[in-house]
Design an enzyme around this catalytic site. Structure first.
Site, short mmCIF file in Angstrom:
data_model
loop_
_atom_site.label_atom_id
_atom_site.label_comp_id
_atom_site.label_asym_id
_atom_site.label_seq_id
_atom_site.Cartn_x
_atom_site.Cartn_y
_atom_site.Cartn_z
N LYS A 1 0.85 -1.20 0.00
CA LYS A 1 0.00 0.00 0.00
C LYS A 1 0.89 1.25 0.00
O LYS A 1 2.07 1.21 0.36
CB LYS A 1 -0.95 0.02 1.19
CG LYS A 1 -0.29 -0.03 2.58
CD LYS A 1 0.19 1.32 3.10
CE LYS A 1 0.86 1.20 4.46
NZ LYS A 1 1.51 2.47 4.91
N ASP B 1 -1.97 -1.48 10.25
CA ASP B 1 -2.23 -1.54 8.81
C ASP B 1 -2.90 -2.83 8.37
O ASP B 1 -3.36 -2.94 7.23
CB ASP B 1 -0.91 -1.39 8.02
CG ASP B 1 -0.33 0.00 8.11
OD1 ASP B 1 -1.06 0.93 8.49
OD2 ASP B 1 0.86 0.16 7.79
#
Length: 283
Positions: free
Chosen positions: A11, A135
């Site tokens: 990401k 995350d």
């Protein structure tokens, strides 16, 4: 299903606002996270014991790997007495602020649930993910999202598929703890541009997206780490939007197209051979 191979996607943080330190020691954030094509490959199989093999790249092959913790917690939550065999092909640079370890852990949860015929619901998987790291819930849900709280409060955001990216990671590891301390000590922080970034993504407005890029870790780390400031300076001469992602040390640059992205990556590789470079795009 006895075996499944999945992609664990990295990401980038298009925004990363770091709020005040909480009583539990964590910091509240406001961040737009967007998955990208660059990924690790993970194969998960039913087994009698728990095993992890690193078949490509470099990563811990035992209990120090978050994949192992994810597998153990999945088996416990699903009340399974069996184990898992995990094979990792590591391609996301680490540590880089790209969620590589988090993506691997999320992929294990999803793949293990598939291998053992879905004993856990999506909400149960997300609960496990939240206990593994800030995350991990986003990496499990995927796509593009506004992540708040410590990252566990997610609101889906319109993704921008196919933005050409150059990933650059200088040969340096950074201290996230030191960066947080620097941010806490700062009397002036850049304002949160996450709302504008949501609008930019909805409208596919590259000018607004460029103007809305922000990451508080840049101001926390650049004064301490000359190599990060040097990387930022090297990228600035291409005249394209760029930013450090997460707590670093990787940066992403948004190119006009993949041809330009490859040219920029080749130029950086020639001039800075010790830096990791890759061309990819948003999912």
């Amino acid at each position: 299903m006895s075996s499944i191979t999945v992609a664990a996607h990295a990401k980038i943080n298009l925004t990363l606002y770091v709020g005040n330190k909480r009583s539990d020691g964590y910091h509240d954030i406001d961040s737009i996270m967007h998955q990208i094509v660059l990924s690790d490959e993970i194969t998960v199989s039913a087994d009698d014991s728990l095993r992890l093999t690193v078949a490509e790249g470099t990563a811990p092959a035992g209990e120090d790997n978050l994949m192992w913790t994810a597998a153990r917690r999945f088996l416990d939550a699903a009340s399974l007495t069996k184990g898992l065999s995990m094979i990792l092909k590591k391609r996301i640079p680490s540590p880089a602020g790209m969620g590589g370890g988090s993506a691997d852990a999320a992929a294990v949860l999803l793949a293990a649930n598939e291998v053992y015929d879905h004993p856990l619901s999506q909400d149960e998987l997300l609960s496990l993910a939240a206990g593994l790291g800030a995350d991990v819930p986003f990496c499990l849900a995927g796509g593009c999202a506004r992540c708040q709280g410590i990252g566990e409060k997610m609101t889906p955001v319109t993704p921008w598929h196919g933005l050409p990216l150059v990933i650059v990671r200088p040969d340096i590891s950074v201290s996230t703890g030191a960066a947080y301390a620097q941010i806490d000590a700062s009397s002036h922080k850049r304002p949160d541009t996450t709302e504008q970034m949501v609008q930019a993504l909805e409208e596919k407005n590259i000018s607004l997206l460029s103007a809305s890029l922000m990451n508080h870790f840049e101001e926390g780390l650049f004064p301490q780490e000359d190599e990060l400031a040097r990387t930022s300076e090297a990228l600035s001469r291409f005249g394209r939007p760029f930013q450090m992602t997460g707590s670093g040390s990787a940066f992403f640059l948004i190119a006009d197209d993949l041809k330009e992205a490859r040219h920029i990556a080749e130029t950086i590789s020639r001039e800075h051979s010790a830096w990791y470079t890759a061309v990819t795009e948003t999912l």
